[in-house]
Design a protein around this motif. Sequence first.
Motif, PDB file in Angstrom:
ATOM      1  N   THR A  69     -53.106 -14.378   8.307  1.00 51.82           N
ATOM      2  CA  THR A  69     -53.841 -14.678   7.072  1.00 51.82           C
ATOM      3  C   THR A  69     -53.376 -15.992   6.437  1.00 51.82           C
ATOM      4  OG1 THR A  69     -52.236 -13.352   5.848  1.00 51.82           O
ATOM      5  CG2 THR A  69     -54.318 -12.271   6.425  1.00 51.82           C
ATOM      6  N   CYS A 106     -53.255 -17.196   2.555  1.00 46.22           N
ATOM      7  CA  CYS A 106     -53.453 -16.758   1.172  1.00 46.22           C
ATOM      8  C   CYS A 106     -53.889 -17.961   0.341  1.00 46.22           C
ATOM      9  CB  CYS A 106     -52.159 -16.147   0.619  1.00 46.22           C
ATOM     10  SG  CYS A 106     -52.375 -15.552  -1.055  1.00 46.22           S
ATOM     11  N   ALA A 143     -48.134 -13.294   4.731  1.00 44.02           N
ATOM     12  CA  ALA A 143     -49.164 -14.302   5.053  1.00 44.02           C
ATOM     13  C   ALA A 143     -48.606 -15.342   6.023  1.00 44.02           C
ATOM     14  CB  ALA A 143     -49.629 -14.988   3.768  1.00 44.02           C
ATOM     15  N   ILE A 190     -53.575  -8.547   2.691  1.00 39.83           N
ATOM     16  CA  ILE A 190     -52.727  -9.425   3.522  1.00 39.83           C
ATOM     17  C   ILE A 190     -51.657  -8.583   4.218  1.00 39.83           C
ATOM     18  CG2 ILE A 190     -50.975 -11.272   3.428  1.00 39.83           C
ATOM     19  CD1 ILE A 190     -52.748 -12.587   1.214  1.00 39.83           C
ATOM     20  N   ALA A 230     -47.319 -13.812  -1.659  1.00 44.36           N
ATOM     21  CA  ALA A 230     -47.994 -14.082  -0.372  1.00 44.36           C
ATOM     22  C   ALA A 230     -46.999 -13.957   0.778  1.00 44.36           C
ATOM     23  CB  ALA A 230     -48.618 -15.476  -0.396  1.00 44.36           C
TER      24      ALA A 230
END
Length: 217
Positions: free
Chosen positions: A108, A110, A127, A98, A122
Amino acid sequence: MKFFIDTANLSQIKEANELGILDGVTTNPSLMAKEGIKGHEAVFNHYKTICEMVNGDISAEVVSTDFQSIVEEGKKLAAIHSNIVVKVPMIKDGVKAIKWFTDNGIRTNCTLVFSAGQAILAAKAGAAYVSPFIGRIDDSGWDGMQLIEQIATIYAVQGYRTEILAASIRNPNHIIRAAELGADVITSPLESILGLLKHPLTDIGLAKFLEDAKKFA
Ligand code: E4P
């Protein structure tokens, strides 16, 4: 709050999109398998079709679990369409990947997040979305909504910009509670989205209005 549909079923995606309230789509390998999508090329084509149907973020999940393979797979998924968000599992190599995607301009989501600690990691890795699985937490006897609330508090206090995507929705009330507690997005099966429409007094009221309308027609 954004509405994503959690399916790989094209007719359900179409139905939700036609409602005019759809902001994106999430899928996962189980949802793809449910639609009988088999093989790398078929999977990629399916993502492409979804991207052409819906103008919003489309999460496409990697099935690799080591850093280098996640990065290679994610790069290929991201190349399908500019709306693809690479969905990466909350594992050690996933967090590393990530961060790599963040540094290289690939967004991204997560996934498989079940704790506030995982949500912090995250966000630290950059993310775009974090996906706490509220239904699965409820299924295991814990309170999924408590986790949404906790993550929302932490992200607000810390100023994290990762969006909270309430996933694993099981019913319309999950959507309402997620909205109340500050989720940025919900991803839901079509049934729960349509469930928000329903109220018996609406049906009774409409039947009466239509009946009375006949009197002056
Ligand atoms: C998240 O993006 C997942 O696809 C999903 O919400 C999982 O939900 P489930 O617990 O109903 O499988």
